[in-house]
Write an enzyme that holds these catalytic residues in place. Structure first.
Site, PDB file in Angstrom:
ATOM      1  N   ARG A  89       0.862  -1.194   0.000  1.00 46.07           N
ATOM      2  CA  ARG A  89       0.000   0.000   0.000  1.00 46.07           C
ATOM      3  C   ARG A  89       0.898   1.243   0.000  1.00 46.07           C
ATOM      4  O   ARG A  89       1.831   1.316   0.804  1.00 46.07           O
ATOM      5  CB  ARG A  89      -0.930   0.019   1.229  1.00 46.07           C
ATOM      6  CG  ARG A  89      -1.986  -1.086   1.186  1.00 46.07           C
ATOM      7  CD  ARG A  89      -3.094  -0.833   2.168  1.00 46.07           C
ATOM      8  NE  ARG A  89      -4.026   0.191   1.699  1.00 46.07           N
ATOM      9  CZ  ARG A  89      -4.981   0.717   2.476  1.00 46.07           C
ATOM     10  NH1 ARG A  89      -5.102   0.331   3.729  1.00 46.07           N
ATOM     11  NH2 ARG A  89      -5.799   1.628   1.990  1.00 46.07           N
ATOM     12  N   GLN A 196     -15.428   1.938   6.246  1.00 50.31           N
ATOM     13  CA  GLN A 196     -14.698   1.764   7.510  1.00 50.31           C
ATOM     14  C   GLN A 196     -15.429   2.456   8.672  1.00 50.31           C
ATOM     15  O   GLN A 196     -15.324   2.033   9.810  1.00 50.31           O
ATOM     16  CB  GLN A 196     -13.274   2.337   7.400  1.00 50.31           C
ATOM     17  CG  GLN A 196     -12.327   1.504   6.572  1.00 50.31           C
ATOM     18  CD  GLN A 196     -12.285   1.950   5.130  1.00 50.31           C
ATOM     19  OE1 GLN A 196     -13.274   2.457   4.595  1.00 50.31           O
ATOM     20  NE2 GLN A 196     -11.169   1.759   4.461  1.00 50.31           N
ATOM     21  N   ASP A 237      -2.881   9.458   7.248  1.00 51.03           N
ATOM     22  CA  ASP A 237      -2.027   8.413   6.663  1.00 51.03           C
ATOM     23  C   ASP A 237      -0.633   8.935   6.364  1.00 51.03           C
ATOM     24  O   ASP A 237       0.335   8.192   6.383  1.00 51.03           O
ATOM     25  CB  ASP A 237      -2.666   7.843   5.393  1.00 51.03           C
ATOM     26  CG  ASP A 237      -3.759   6.876   5.788  1.00 51.03           C
ATOM     27  OD1 ASP A 237      -4.863   7.342   6.098  1.00 51.03           O
ATOM     28  OD2 ASP A 237      -3.484   5.664   5.856  1.00 51.03           O
TER      29      ASP A 237
HETATM   30  O1  MRU Z   1      -7.720   2.512   3.819  1.00 54.83           O
HETATM   31  P1  MRU Z   1      -7.552   2.496   5.310  1.00 54.83           P
HETATM   32  O2  MRU Z   1      -8.720   1.904   6.026  1.00 54.83           O
HETATM   33  O3  MRU Z   1      -6.223   1.918   5.727  1.00 54.83           O
HETATM   34  O4  MRU Z   1      -7.508   4.049   5.682  1.00 54.83           O
HETATM   35  C1  MRU Z   1      -7.311   4.404   7.016  1.00 54.83           C
HETATM   36  C2  MRU Z   1      -7.428   5.837   7.278  1.00 54.83           C
HETATM   37  O5  MRU Z   1      -7.525   6.651   6.383  1.00 54.83           O
HETATM   38  C3  MRU Z   1      -7.278   6.275   8.689  1.00 54.83           C
HETATM   39  O6  MRU Z   1      -8.067   7.405   8.938  1.00 54.83           O
HETATM   40  C4  MRU Z   1      -5.819   6.628   8.938  1.00 54.83           C
HETATM   41  O7  MRU Z   1      -4.979   5.578   8.575  1.00 54.83           O
HETATM   42  C5  MRU Z   1      -5.568   6.982  10.330  1.00 54.83           C
HETATM   43  S1  MRU Z   1      -5.477   5.560  11.348  1.00 54.83           S
HETATM   44  C6  MRU Z   1      -5.110   5.971  12.940  1.00 54.83           C
END
Ligand code: MRU
Length: 349
Positions: A89, A196, A237
């Site tokens: 990723r 999510q 992220d």
């Molecule tokens: O695609 P994901 O579910 O990995 O995306 C996660 C997010 O965007 C969260 O808000 C971010 O990683 C912060 S986690 C503490």
């Protein structure tokens, strides 16, 4: 006690399969790097800090059976493992931060026997988990001071226990405020396309006894206009050196709406999510995901066959929309249109 999202148990990485939540709480035991890499790509484990932890243990799994006799061959094998994990990723910088840390750790110990280096790398990965827990608690402590008793917070995606090794970043602040006796209510966006918010944050907050209201992403503006939201609090992220924040797609929209409605917009993340090598958010790589995430939903095909899609998994919120970034080091506030991280002060850990 927050739910344990990722653990190292007897040589295996135990993770919750988050694609099954909230219907089933199922665990996967990854005993090889390929299983773990697939779990990362398919979002069985997700959230920036948890991805950093997973990547570190991915290295441990990837080199555990190495029969290399000298450091050079060991290093080559390890680079192959790191390269594979780095392709899982692209946006969450914690994953790359963690891989770099594992590489540096092996390099620092290159004079030791391979067997010993493997044991040291395992210890380093365990240390990353430990530090994440400490960061979560400190972010919670730092951010809880911003929350007034009786406030309603809007959040997006999942920045809670399910995204970290402990109780989360944005949600950690809410948990800490509650522990301090403050009453907090949370609105959560469902967070299309993979939901999510509706699946993970809703489940996690209900489990922790927090009052939570689920809305569709396109309702946030209306809810803000109705005066229902006091603050917006999200995770990150990757944060560029000027304070621009990449987070789950839809975050930028919320930040603009928050500004329009005079609502303070905060980001919470560990300092390891800050990428000081990038001068602005424009340089943050944005993950593009499969079109089936948009065309399909609720267990079936929604959109007509042949439709074109565009599916960026993250967006970048310019620092000018952000009131402050809460890390374990403190609350980094905006100066003009940027958020300055004092590099010298913060880089020593
Ligand atoms: O695609 P994901 O579910 O990995 O995306 C996660 C997010 O965007 C969260 O808000 C971010 O990683 C912060 S986690 C503490």
């Amino acid at each position: 006690m927050p739910i344990k999202t990722i653990e190292w148990i007897e040589g295996k990485v135990k993770i919750i399969d988050q694609t099954k939540l909230p219907q089933k709480l199922e665990y996967i035991y990854c005993k090889d790097v390929e299983t773990l890499r697939e779990a990362i790509s398919s979002l069985k484990i997700r959230g920036a800090p948890a991805l950093g932890i997973a990547a570190a243990f991915g290295v441990v799994l990837g080199i555990k059976d190495s029969s290399a006799q000298d450091h050079l061959s060991f290093q080559k094998e390890m680079e192959k493992v790191i390269d594979g994990l780095a392709r899982s990723r692209p946006t969450a910088v914690n994953l790359f931060w963690s891989l770099r840390r594992m590489r540096d750790c092996a390099e620092k110990n290159k004079d030791k026997e391979i067997k010993e280096i493997k044991a040291i790398l395992e210890k380093e990965a365990l240390q990353i988990i430990k530090e994440d827990k400490r960061c979560n608690r400190q972010i919670g402590e730092n951010g809880a001071s911003l929350i007034e008793d009786g406030e309603t917070i809007l959040t997006h995606c999942n920045a809670g226990a399910l995204a970290t090794a402990d109780y989360g970043t944005a949600l950690g602040i809410i948990y800490r405020a509650k522990e301090k006796g403050k009453k907090v209510k949370v609105y959560i966006d469902e967070t299309r396309p993979l939901l999510q918010g509706a699946r993970l944050t809703a489940w996690e907050l209900l489990r922790e006894g927090i009052e939570v209201v689920l809305i569709c992403d396109n309702m946030a503006g209306q809810v803000m206009q109705e005066g229902k939201i006091d603050k917006v609090l999200v995770g990150a992220d990757r944060v560029a050196a000027n304070g621009d924040v990449a987070n789950k797609i839809g975050t930028y929209m919320l930040a603009v709406l928050a500004k329009e409605n005079g609502i303070p917009f905060y980001v919470a993340c560990p300092f390891s999510s800050i990428d000081l090598s990038l001068s602005s958010g424009k340089a943050i790589p944005i993950e593009q995901r499969n079109s089936s995430e948009i065309t399909n939903g609720w267990g079936k095909r929604i959109a007509p066959q042949g439709i074109k899609t565009y599916n960026p998994a993250f967006d970048v919120t310019p620092a000018r929309y952000i009131k402050g970034i809460i890390t374990e080091k403190g609350i980094h506030e905006k100066k003009g249109d940027v958020i300055i991280f004092e590099k010298e002060k913060y880089l020593q850990r």
